[in-house]
Scaffold this motif. Structure first.
Motif, PDB file in Angstrom:
ATOM      1  N   TRP A   1       1.097  -1.482  -0.355  1.00 45.33           N
ATOM      2  CA  TRP A   1       0.695  -0.042  -0.113  1.00 45.33           C
ATOM      3  C   TRP A   1       1.156   1.135  -0.590  1.00 45.33           C
ATOM      4  O   TRP A   1       1.968   1.104  -0.071  1.00 45.33           O
ATOM      5  CB  TRP A   1      -0.740  -0.583   1.514  1.00 45.33           C
ATOM      6  CG  TRP A   1      -0.222   0.197   2.427  1.00 45.33           C
ATOM      7  CD1 TRP A   1       0.668  -0.943   2.945  1.00 45.33           C
ATOM      8  CD2 TRP A   1      -0.506   1.308   3.688  1.00 45.33           C
ATOM      9  NE1 TRP A   1       0.344  -0.580   4.537  1.00 45.33           N
ATOM     10  CE2 TRP A   1       0.338   0.990   4.671  1.00 45.33           C
ATOM     11  CE3 TRP A   1      -0.559   2.841   3.080  1.00 45.33           C
ATOM     12  CZ2 TRP A   1       0.825   1.622   5.497  1.00 45.33           C
ATOM     13  CZ3 TRP A   1      -0.120   3.432   3.994  1.00 45.33           C
ATOM     14  CH2 TRP A   1      -0.087   3.287   5.073  1.00 45.33           C
ATOM     15  N   SER A   2      -0.004   2.563  -0.450  1.00 38.56           N
ATOM     16  CA  SER A   2       0.841   3.106  -0.734  1.00 38.56           C
ATOM     17  C   SER A   2       0.986   4.184   0.689  1.00 38.56           C
ATOM     18  O   SER A   2      -0.218   4.554   1.058  1.00 38.56           O
ATOM     19  CB  SER A   2       0.439   4.650  -1.793  1.00 38.56           C
ATOM     20  OG  SER A   2       0.559   3.557  -2.734  1.00 38.56           O
TER      21      SER A   2
ATOM     22  N   ARG B   1      -4.211  13.333  -3.972  1.00 36.97           N
ATOM     23  CA  ARG B   1      -4.102  11.778  -3.279  1.00 36.97           C
ATOM     24  C   ARG B   1      -5.064  12.116  -2.681  1.00 36.97           C
ATOM     25  O   ARG B   1      -6.027  10.643  -2.358  1.00 36.97           O
ATOM     26  CB  ARG B   1      -2.064  11.544  -3.340  1.00 36.97           C
ATOM     27  CG  ARG B   1      -2.697  10.435  -2.527  1.00 36.97           C
ATOM     28  CD  ARG B   1      -1.056  10.123  -1.310  1.00 36.97           C
ATOM     29  NE  ARG B   1       0.299  10.136  -2.173  1.00 36.97           N
ATOM     30  CZ  ARG B   1      -0.045   9.103  -2.629  1.00 36.97           C
ATOM     31  NH1 ARG B   1      -0.052   7.805  -1.807  1.00 36.97           N
ATOM     32  NH2 ARG B   1       1.359   8.995  -3.044  1.00 36.97           N
TER      33      ARG B   1
ATOM     34  N   GLY C   1      -8.908  -3.661  -2.635  1.00 40.32           N
ATOM     35  CA  GLY C   1      -7.929  -2.798  -1.995  1.00 40.32           C
ATOM     36  C   GLY C   1      -6.519  -1.771  -2.393  1.00 40.32           C
ATOM     37  O   GLY C   1      -6.408  -1.039  -2.644  1.00 40.32           O
TER      38      GLY C   1
ATOM     39  N   LEU D   1      -8.344   9.670  -2.328  1.00 46.06           N
ATOM     40  CA  LEU D   1      -8.273   8.141  -1.154  1.00 46.06           C
ATOM     41  C   LEU D   1      -8.886   8.781  -0.156  1.00 46.06           C
ATOM     42  O   LEU D   1     -10.105   8.042   0.764  1.00 46.06           O
ATOM     43  CB  LEU D   1      -6.158   9.011  -0.502  1.00 46.06           C
ATOM     44  CG  LEU D   1      -6.350   7.664   0.658  1.00 46.06           C
ATOM     45  CD1 LEU D   1      -6.037   5.946   0.169  1.00 46.06           C
ATOM     46  CD2 LEU D   1      -5.228   7.554   0.772  1.00 46.06           C
TER      47      LEU D   1
ATOM     48  N   GLY E   1      -3.195   1.709   5.283  1.00 46.88           N
ATOM     49  CA  GLY E   1      -3.796   2.426   4.287  1.00 46.88           C
ATOM     50  C   GLY E   1      -5.422   1.578   4.236  1.00 46.88           C
ATOM     51  O   GLY E   1      -6.122   1.090   4.331  1.00 46.88           O
ATOM     52  N   LEU E   2      -5.277   2.024   2.776  1.00 46.91           N
ATOM     53  CA  LEU E   2      -6.646   1.664   1.862  1.00 46.91           C
ATOM     54  C   LEU E   2      -7.494   0.465   2.218  1.00 46.91           C
ATOM     55  O   LEU E   2      -8.370  -0.304   2.485  1.00 46.91           O
ATOM     56  CB  LEU E   2      -7.322   2.342   1.021  1.00 46.91           C
ATOM     57  CG  LEU E   2      -8.888   1.817  -0.075  1.00 46.91           C
ATOM     58  CD1 LEU E   2      -9.805   3.574   0.843  1.00 46.91           C
ATOM     59  CD2 LEU E   2      -9.150   2.394  -1.195  1.00 46.91           C
TER      60      LEU E   2
ATOM     61  N   ALA F   1       0.515   7.453   3.028  1.00 42.81           N
ATOM     62  CA  ALA F   1       0.467   8.586   2.183  1.00 42.81           C
ATOM     63  C   ALA F   1       0.730   9.868   3.222  1.00 42.81           C
ATOM     64  O   ALA F   1       1.257  10.768   2.843  1.00 42.81           O
ATOM     65  CB  ALA F   1      -1.486   8.872   2.462  1.00 42.81           C
TER      66      ALA F   1
ATOM     67  N   ASP G   1      -5.806   1.835  -4.203  1.00 41.72           N
ATOM     68  CA  ASP G   1      -4.565   2.289  -3.872  1.00 41.72           C
ATOM     69  C   ASP G   1      -3.279   2.437  -4.615  1.00 41.72           C
ATOM     70  O   ASP G   1      -3.238   3.861  -5.044  1.00 41.72           O
ATOM     71  CB  ASP G   1      -4.076   1.450  -2.596  1.00 41.72           C
ATOM     72  CG  ASP G   1      -3.330   2.462  -1.714  1.00 41.72           C
ATOM     73  OD1 ASP G   1      -3.977   3.350  -0.682  1.00 41.72           O
ATOM     74  OD2 ASP G   1      -1.844   2.045  -1.588  1.00 41.72           O
ATOM     75  N   ARG G   2      -3.108   1.151  -5.255  1.00 41.85           N
ATOM     76  CA  ARG G   2      -2.289   2.037  -6.397  1.00 41.85           C
ATOM     77  C   ARG G   2      -2.376   2.579  -7.237  1.00 41.85           C
ATOM     78  O   ARG G   2      -1.690   3.344  -7.944  1.00 41.85           O
ATOM     79  CB  ARG G   2      -1.636   0.968  -7.028  1.00 41.85           C
ATOM     80  CG  ARG G   2      -0.757   0.176  -6.074  1.00 41.85           C
ATOM     81  CD  ARG G   2      -0.405  -1.989  -5.981  1.00 41.85           C
ATOM     82  NE  ARG G   2       0.419  -1.221  -7.419  1.00 41.85           N
ATOM     83  CZ  ARG G   2       1.986  -1.025  -7.043  1.00 41.85           C
ATOM     84  NH1 ARG G   2       2.336  -0.732  -5.973  1.00 41.85           N
ATOM     85  NH2 ARG G   2       2.516  -0.941  -8.030  1.00 41.85           N
TER      86      ARG G   2
END
Length: 328
Positions: free
Chosen positions: A20-21, A115, A92, A119, A197-198, A23, A96-97
């Motif tokens: 996941w990124s 973002r 998810g 998001l 993350g998400l 944030a 997210d990506r």
């Protein structure tokens, strides 16, 4: 920082980014955006609601193999849960990506804003404070028209039989649902968003929905035990955080809370419910199962609005804490 350490840190970030990124400021903005969308707009239409999609996927699994042994039902239920959880997590991660790719393509000055907005918009359906607040308040409004109207309205937010409940117990049940669902539909998804993350928030809402649909006693008892235990594990820390947020929102020290929380069969539900009972100084009960804060007075017409004010402050505090966690 030494060059090797800097390189290791970058490599670690890239490895984490596969899942996941992270944030940072964008994540803090996302939490705020999700909260304000929820306050302004409420729930999206069912056809666009990911929790509704999760519920449909769970309901389409079919009968829980009534001829199988308890052990086989448990194993099969666990396998199906894991498969659907993996699918939810995969969706998810993919979403997210995609958000990360869109944000990375934006001008540097706008990357955080893009973002955060994307998001936050997609995090919102995983949070449901406004709907919870409105449904709980609707029970009190319905009681003004008589206990039968209150019982009917209470069925929207509880899974128990409400036919013989008194007006007092209807209010108690509404307050219990307020406290428990403040965790399930708001604080816990934010907690897992901060950790994962998400994808983390999506996985939690899947687990919580699976517990609601499969974890109750009845025809899903053995097939749903995995779902119930998974939800217990994922809700363990958030439920206690919710209790602390309610304590802070009511300016009430949670003295005696652990004893009250242990009165429920759930390892988690008693924490926010017990704290709200102490904060309001009211008795909350489910006849035949438990009584929380037995020394408290009976819940009256003003206690639901008071409870909503406390829960609203707790929800706003959760947003602030989650945003700060993203920045940290």
């Amino acid at each position: 920082m030494a060059p090797g350490a800097r390189g290791a840190g970058a490599a670690g970030y890239k490895a984490l980014n596969i899942v996941w990124s992270p944030a940072g400021p964008g994540g803090a903005l996302a939490v705020a955006v999700a909260y304000f969308i929820d306050r302004l707009c409420g729930e999206p239409p069912a056809r666009w609601h990911p929790v509704v999609w999760i519920g449909r996927a769970l309901s389409n699994v079919g009968a829980p193999w009534p001829q199988a042994s308890a052990r086989d039902q448990f194993v099969r239920g666990a396998v199906v849960w894991l498969a659907l959880a993996a699918a939810s997590l995969t969706v998810g991660v993919g979403v997210d990506r995609s958000i990360a790719a869109i944000a990375d393509a934006a001008p540097p000055m706008l990357e955080i804003i893009v973002r955060g907005l994307l998001l936050g918009t997609l995090l919102k359906p995983l949070l449901a404070w406004r709907m919870l607040r409105e449904e709980v308040f609707a029970v009190e409004q319905a009681l003004a028209g008589g206990v039968e109207a209150g019982r009917d309205r209470l069925r929207h937010i509880v899974g128990r039989d409400t036919r013989d409940l008194s007006a007092t117990v209807v209010r108690e049940s509404a307050l219990e649902s307020l406290a428990e669902n403040l965790n399930d539909s708001f604080v816990a998804p934010l907690f897992w968003f901060c950790l994962g993350g998400l994808p983390g928030a999506v996985l939690y809402r899947f687990a919580n929905t699976a517990d609601a649909m499969w974890g109750l006693r009845g025809r899903w008892e053995w097939a749903g035990k995995w779902a119930a235990r998974a939800d217990d594990i994922l809700s363990y820390v958030p439920a206690r955080l919710t209790a602390l947020l309610l304590a802070a929102a009511s300016a009430r020290w949670p003295r005696g809370l652990p004893q009250e929380a242990r009165r429920t069969a759930s390892p988690n539900g008693g924490w926010p419910m017990g704290m709200l009972a102490l904060a309001l100084d009211v008795r909350l009960s489910r006849p035949g199962y438990y009584v929380l804060h037995a020394a408290g007075r009976c819940a009256g017409p003003h206690d639901v609005p008071r409870g909503l004010k406390i829960a609203g402050r707790a929800a706003l505090s959760a947003v602030a804490v989650a945003a700060l966690a993203q920045l940290a």
